[in-house]
Design a protein around this motif. Structure first.
Motif, PDB file in Angstrom:
ATOM      1  N   SER A   1      66.410 -20.841 -43.687  1.00 44.31           N
ATOM      2  CA  SER A   1      67.593 -20.260 -42.709  1.00 44.31           C
ATOM      3  C   SER A   1      67.338 -20.922 -41.476  1.00 44.31           C
ATOM      4  O   SER A   1      66.494 -20.735 -40.646  1.00 44.31           O
ATOM      5  N   HIS A   2      68.473 -21.764 -41.019  1.00 47.76           N
ATOM      6  CA  HIS A   2      68.472 -22.268 -39.759  1.00 47.76           C
ATOM      7  C   HIS A   2      67.375 -23.058 -39.215  1.00 47.76           C
ATOM      8  O   HIS A   2      66.880 -22.935 -38.030  1.00 47.76           O
ATOM      9  N   ALA A   3      66.742 -23.856 -40.006  1.00 50.58           N
ATOM     10  CA  ALA A   3      65.492 -24.571 -39.860  1.00 50.58           C
ATOM     11  C   ALA A   3      65.765 -25.647 -38.708  1.00 50.58           C
ATOM     12  O   ALA A   3      66.906 -26.341 -38.669  1.00 50.58           O
ATOM     13  N   LYS A   4      64.887 -25.942 -37.640  1.00 50.65           N
ATOM     14  CA  LYS A   4      65.149 -26.599 -36.485  1.00 50.65           C
ATOM     15  C   LYS A   4      64.077 -27.969 -36.642  1.00 50.65           C
ATOM     16  O   LYS A   4      64.346 -28.912 -36.332  1.00 50.65           O
ATOM     17  N   ASN A   5      62.919 -27.539 -36.952  1.00 47.71           N
ATOM     18  CA  ASN A   5      61.868 -28.925 -36.732  1.00 47.71           C
ATOM     19  C   ASN A   5      60.630 -28.751 -37.809  1.00 47.71           C
ATOM     20  O   ASN A   5      60.626 -27.525 -38.547  1.00 47.71           O
ATOM     21  N   ILE A   6      60.005 -29.646 -37.936  1.00 47.29           N
ATOM     22  CA  ILE A   6      58.672 -29.609 -38.643  1.00 47.29           C
ATOM     23  C   ILE A   6      57.635 -29.997 -37.692  1.00 47.29           C
ATOM     24  O   ILE A   6      57.559 -30.836 -36.912  1.00 47.29           O
ATOM     25  N   GLN A   7      56.324 -29.455 -37.867  1.00 45.30           N
ATOM     26  CA  GLN A   7      55.083 -29.694 -37.489  1.00 45.30           C
ATOM     27  C   GLN A   7      54.151 -29.948 -38.620  1.00 45.30           C
ATOM     28  O   GLN A   7      54.064 -28.803 -39.275  1.00 45.30           O
ATOM     29  N   ILE A   8      53.469 -31.267 -38.514  1.00 41.74           N
ATOM     30  CA  ILE A   8      52.362 -31.374 -39.689  1.00 41.74           C
ATOM     31  C   ILE A   8      50.972 -31.111 -38.887  1.00 41.74           C
ATOM     32  O   ILE A   8      50.928 -31.630 -38.003  1.00 41.74           O
ATOM     33  N   SER A   9      50.122 -30.054 -39.578  1.00 37.31           N
ATOM     34  CA  SER A   9      48.884 -30.182 -39.070  1.00 37.31           C
ATOM     35  C   SER A   9      48.025 -31.477 -38.957  1.00 37.31           C
ATOM     36  O   SER A   9      48.399 -32.376 -39.664  1.00 37.31           O
ATOM     37  N   LYS A  10      46.940 -31.387 -38.076  1.00 37.39           N
ATOM     38  CA  LYS A  10      46.610 -32.751 -37.824  1.00 37.39           C
ATOM     39  C   LYS A  10      45.574 -33.371 -39.088  1.00 37.39           C
ATOM     40  O   LYS A  10      45.423 -34.471 -39.188  1.00 37.39           O
ATOM     41  N   ASP A  11      45.262 -32.284 -39.984  1.00 36.69           N
ATOM     42  CA  ASP A  11      44.501 -32.591 -41.278  1.00 36.69           C
ATOM     43  C   ASP A  11      45.630 -33.164 -42.355  1.00 36.69           C
ATOM     44  O   ASP A  11      45.332 -33.463 -43.494  1.00 36.69           O
ATOM     45  N   GLU A  12      46.720 -32.735 -41.863  1.00 38.01           N
ATOM     46  CA  GLU A  12      48.139 -33.022 -42.975  1.00 38.01           C
ATOM     47  C   GLU A  12      48.020 -32.357 -44.038  1.00 38.01           C
ATOM     48  O   GLU A  12      48.361 -32.572 -45.142  1.00 38.01           O
ATOM     49  N   GLN A  13      47.084 -31.211 -43.907  1.00 40.15           N
ATOM     50  CA  GLN A  13      47.292 -29.983 -45.063  1.00 40.15           C
ATOM     51  C   GLN A  13      48.236 -29.025 -45.085  1.00 40.15           C
ATOM     52  O   GLN A  13      48.639 -28.602 -46.282  1.00 40.15           O
ATOM     53  N   PHE A  14      48.929 -28.879 -44.055  1.00 41.71           N
ATOM     54  CA  PHE A  14      50.016 -27.938 -43.750  1.00 41.71           C
ATOM     55  C   PHE A  14      51.049 -28.284 -43.422  1.00 41.71           C
ATOM     56  O   PHE A  14      50.886 -29.187 -42.330  1.00 41.71           O
ATOM     57  N   ILE A  15      52.377 -27.631 -43.607  1.00 45.07           N
ATOM     58  CA  ILE A  15      53.383 -27.994 -42.914  1.00 45.07           C
ATOM     59  C   ILE A  15      54.209 -26.922 -42.279  1.00 45.07           C
ATOM     60  O   ILE A  15      54.242 -25.931 -43.076  1.00 45.07           O
ATOM     61  N   ALA A  16      54.472 -26.838 -41.175  1.00 46.37           N
ATOM     62  CA  ALA A  16      55.077 -25.695 -40.409  1.00 46.37           C
ATOM     63  C   ALA A  16      56.285 -25.984 -40.169  1.00 46.37           C
ATOM     64  O   ALA A  16      56.860 -26.930 -39.524  1.00 46.37           O
ATOM     65  N   VAL A  17      57.416 -25.473 -40.773  1.00 47.23           N
ATOM     66  CA  VAL A  17      58.953 -25.333 -40.517  1.00 47.23           C
ATOM     67  C   VAL A  17      59.399 -24.241 -39.592  1.00 47.23           C
ATOM     68  O   VAL A  17      59.282 -23.160 -40.092  1.00 47.23           O
ATOM     69  N   THR A  18      59.538 -24.614 -38.350  1.00 48.80           N
ATOM     70  CA  THR A  18      60.361 -23.668 -37.459  1.00 48.80           C
ATOM     71  C   THR A  18      61.911 -23.518 -37.536  1.00 48.80           C
ATOM     72  O   THR A  18      62.717 -24.369 -37.613  1.00 48.80           O
ATOM     73  N   CYS A  19      62.054 -22.417 -38.045  1.00 49.02           N
ATOM     74  CA  CYS A  19      63.510 -21.849 -38.102  1.00 49.02           C
ATOM     75  C   CYS A  19      63.879 -20.979 -36.637  1.00 49.02           C
ATOM     76  O   CYS A  19      63.276 -20.856 -35.805  1.00 49.02           O
ATOM     77  N   GLN A  20      65.250 -20.888 -36.659  1.00 49.86           N
ATOM     78  CA  GLN A  20      65.754 -20.203 -35.422  1.00 49.86           C
ATOM     79  C   GLN A  20      64.850 -18.949 -35.112  1.00 49.86           C
ATOM     80  O   GLN A  20      64.447 -18.621 -34.025  1.00 49.86           O
ATOM     81  N   LEU A  21      64.641 -18.030 -36.089  1.00 55.95           N
ATOM     82  CA  LEU A  21      64.067 -16.719 -36.201  1.00 55.95           C
ATOM     83  C   LEU A  21      62.927 -16.435 -37.029  1.00 55.95           C
ATOM     84  O   LEU A  21      62.622 -15.520 -37.653  1.00 55.95           O
TER      85      LEU A  21
END
Length: 794
Positions: A494-514
């Motif tokens: 919901s209201h996704a804003k950005n993606i951050q990939i971990s340095k070992d590329e094992q995890f993906i963080a999707v930052t949403c508005q809240l």
């Protein structure tokens, strides 16, 4: 140019507003003479007070102090000390004979300027609460008077269709603060020592054909903006002794009520009775943007100094607006920060080199009022991909060393709306018109293309594992294998804003508005959190801990969903990189910083998750971790005995020791508490654990003889049973005494209890079954019977 609504404050019938210089406070003056103080970050009204008996026309926070001024139809100007919980009256400035339209503080001097319907402009010393000057030049109501942000100048506007520029250095001369020019003279027209004398304006601003409603200075340039009932907004250039018309803006279709300069951008903001807020460029009359709120008239405006925040007062409340995003367009590759500054120049910085000359200028590629949507950097080729947002992607080679904001000579352009580097020689570009991903070389040779569903509205494009592309839309994250075309989608956003990939590329963080969603690199759900405030940025560290920023804090999030606060901040920090216990950040003014993080709580929680006993013991001995959250977390993580060491509350310590089956420590804490409920709980858990000794001690403290006797019988504790029997001999409680006699197998005692109770038959049978001749004869004698008289049941 985009206008963003930061918040909406539903104040009833507001007329004017003013920002606090440093705290997230907004004063709102209402038509009924009430002033409300709001926290605009939380959208909460802190308190209100009755300030005037008449309508309040103006409210203004002091630029550096915790005071405000309110002006009203009653002709008074009141100075208020604004506290955290209430406002107190500091003084009243009396002198106007009619409605006071505006009242504003000077930034450095103890002055306040007011404009009134009595056709005068007055300057007051708000500290001594005295009038120090009266400026008379207008022939009708004076609707506005304003100080210059830094110089001793003032400007006033009137219903007589004029505006005047005033030099106020004569007020400083009275206090001995003015320095003479080289020829020994002073600038401006000065008065004698009479504080009520009139000064002559240094310039008259003539050009409007109707009442001039508002005037204001530019914060840095020699410009004045004015607006009037003739539907026009005008800017004026001025110097020490004159002012001339600069430009005229004709976008309004009704009288213009208020016009101000944006505090940080080259913009003019104006509101009118046509229910529009117009955004103009003082240097370009052809540039105009419009903002409206359906069914709402927009009145007064106020701006937060040196910030991209403007409050606009409407019919039903106050709306806070931002013009373009605060977040600078940037990307981080390794230890390099590549950003586009406010002048559309490309700079590259590093933690050890926060200052950098610009490499190139992108003004020729960008439109007026637009900000770059995206930038990507290739460190090998020293090239960038920029997206101005017009359906064009530009690939530009940068010089290896900065030489200044030089113009771009050679670049490649591609049709598309999002782009990313797949490798040093390959790009991937998304075109929303054709809904296709195009894989191409940096020379423009097409390699392959992939169709994307029209339902996907991409916002971010990123590469993971060198062969997959992540496409983030508002409600989903799509992963496409570039080589095979296989796709996978995660849709619970919901209201996704950005993606951050971990340095070992094992995890993906999707930052949403809240909120934040953490996924595996195959888009499998791992964990998520919900935030009460907006999330501004996020970065992974080397140990797969996610750090993220909000308007007020730097926080952390673990892959098991736990989170916590690390640091409080006064302004938004956009995280660039996390290095052990330091973080590199960028603020909205494009200033970088390198600051320390206290990651004790974060590291301690990870040690609990990983069952790292050595680290846990280290933090118990050496850290200053405190607080109920860390206590509860430690207990819930399966270490209640560790949690007990973080609290001094004996009841909490007792519960934690019980949960950890540490019954001996629980007994020691129970001795200090010494209440019935604690001993009862201790006895219950002691029996469950088979600790008879502590259970017996608990029953002794409770004085529960029955349970103590029974548990002693089960434990074959003859010493305790004998002691209890001896105690009950002296007791008048026959039932308890008989029970203890049974537990101790004391036949004579049982017979005696029956005998003393005159139950001779029971006493006789008990004695006979154990061959106690003496007691048998004693019972027969007391019952006046012989042995032949007794009939035994058959």
């Amino acid at each position: 140019m985009k206008v963003y609504t930061k918040s909406y404050l539903p104040a009833p019938k507001p007329l004017t507003s003013s920002f606090h210089h440093s705290r997230p406070w907004l004063l709102i003056a209402l038509a009924e003479g009430i002033i409300e103080l709001w926290d605009y970050r939380c959208n909460v009204r802190l308190y209100s007070w009755n300030a005037h008996k008449s309508t309040i026309r103006c409210i203004h926070f002091h630029p550096s102090r915790q005071i405000c001024a309110s002006a009203s139809d009653d002709g008074d100007i009141k100075i208020w000390n604004v506290g955290d919980s209430r406002a107190t009256l500091q003084g009243v400035l009396k002198g106007h004979r009619d409605t006071v339209r505006t009242a504003f503080f000077h930034t450095t001097e103890p002055w306040l300027i007011s404009a009134s319907d009595d056709q005068s402009v007055k300057i007051w010393n708000w500290q001594s609460q005295t009038e120090i000057s009266c400026l008379l030049a207008h022939g009708d109501y004076v609707l506005c008077a304003n100080f210059h942000p830094s110089r001793c100048l003032a400007v006033s506007a009137s219903m007589d269709k004029t505006a005047y520029l005033w030099d106020l250095t004569y007020l400083q001369q009275r206090n001995g603060k003015v320095r003479a020019n080289q020829d020994g003279t002073h600038k401006g027209n000065f008065l004698n020592s009479n504080p009520f004398s009139d000064a002559q304006p240094i310039a008259e601003l003539v050009g409007h054909t109707a009442a001039v409603n508002w005037v204001a200075f530019h914060p840095k340039r020699n410009l004045i903006v004015s607006c009037a009932d003739d539907k026009l907004v005008k800017t004026w250039k001025y110097n020490d002794d004159s002012a001339t018309l600069d430009r005229t803006f004709t976008g309004h279709s009704a009288p213009v009520i208020c016009a101000v300069f944006h505090p940080t951008q080259e913009l003019i903001l104006s509101t009118g009775r046509d229910r529009k807020l117009l955004i103009d460029d003082p240097m370009d009359p052809t540039f105009t943007k419009k903002y409206t709120r359906e069914g709402t008239r927009l009145w007064h405006m106020s701006a937060l100094s040196e910030d991209n925040l403007v409050s606009v007062v409407g019919d039903a409340g106050v709306v806070l607006l931002k013009f373009n995003k605060d977040r600078p367009c940037h990307c981080v590759v390794g230890d390099k920060l590549v950003l586009i500054n406010k002048m559309d120049q490309v700079q590259i910085q590093s933690p050890g080199n926060p200052l950098s000359l610009p490499y190139i200028s992108l003004k020729s590629l960008n439109e007026k009022g637009r900000i770059m949507h995206q930038i990507a950097f290739n460190d090998t080729n020293y090239s960038i991909l920029v997206n101005p947002g017009r359906g064009k992607i530009f690939l530009i080679d940068l010089p290896r060393t900065p030489t200044g904001a030089v113009k771009i000579n050679n670049y490649h352009s591609f049709s598309g709306h999002l782009a990313a580097f797949v490798s040093d020689e390959v790009l991937i570009i998304y075109d929303k018109d054709t809904h296709r991903l195009l894989v191409t070389s940096i020379d423009g040779q097409n390699i392959s293309s992939i169709n994307v569903s029209p339902d996907i509205k991409p916002r971010i494009l990123k590469i993971i594992n060198n062969n997959r592309v992540l496409i983030l839309s508002k409600r989903s994250l799509l992963c496409i294998n570039i080589e095979t075309g296989n796709t996978k989608i995660y849709e619970d956003l919901s209201h996704a804003k950005n993606i951050q990939i971990s340095k070992d590329e094992q995890f993906i963080a999707v930052t949403c508005q809240l909120g934040i969603h953490i996924l595996s690199n195959n888009l499998d759900y791992v964990t998520s959190i919900i935030s009460e405030v907006k999330i501004k940025s996020a970065q992974w560290d080397d140990s797969n801990t996610l750090f993220y920023s909000t308007p007020n804090h730097i926080r952390f999030m673990l892959v098991n969903g736990d989170s916590g606060i690390i640091k409080s901040t006064n302004e938004v920090n956009y995280l660039l990189r996390i290095e052990e216990d330091h973080f590199w950040y960028l603020d909205k003014f494009m200033r970088t910083g390198y600051s320390r993080l206290n990651i004790s709580e974060c590291t301690f929680k990870k040690a609990l998750i990983n069952k790292d006993t050595a680290k846990i013991n280290h933090y118990i001995k050496n850290s200053n971790l405190v607080g109920r959250n860390i206590v509860r977390y430690t207990s819930s993580a399966g270490y209640p005995d560790v949690a007990a060491k973080f609290t001094s509350d004996p009841f909490e310590r007792f519960d934690f020791f019980i949960k950890s089956n540490n019954i001996s420590m629980a007994y020691k804490v129970a001795l200090n508490i010494n209440d019935h409920a604690t001993w009862r709980a201790l006895s219950t858990y002691a029996i469950k654990l088979g600790n008879i000794e502590i259970a017996q001690e608990a029953y002794r403290k409770m004085k529960d003889i029955d349970k103590l006797s029974f548990i002693s019988l089960l434990a074959d504790d003859k010493q305790t049973l004998d002691h209890l029997r001896d105690q009950t001999i002296e007791s008048i409680d026959i039932q308890r005494s008989f029970t203890n006699a049974i537990y101790c197998n004391d036949v004579s005692r049982r017979s005696k209890i029956f005998y003393d109770s005159k139950s001779y038959a029971l006493a006789y049978l008990t004695a006979k079954s154990h061959n106690d001749i003496d007691m048998m004869n004693k019972c027969l004698e007391s019952a006046h019977l012989t042995e032949q008289d007794i009939i035994y049941p058959s």
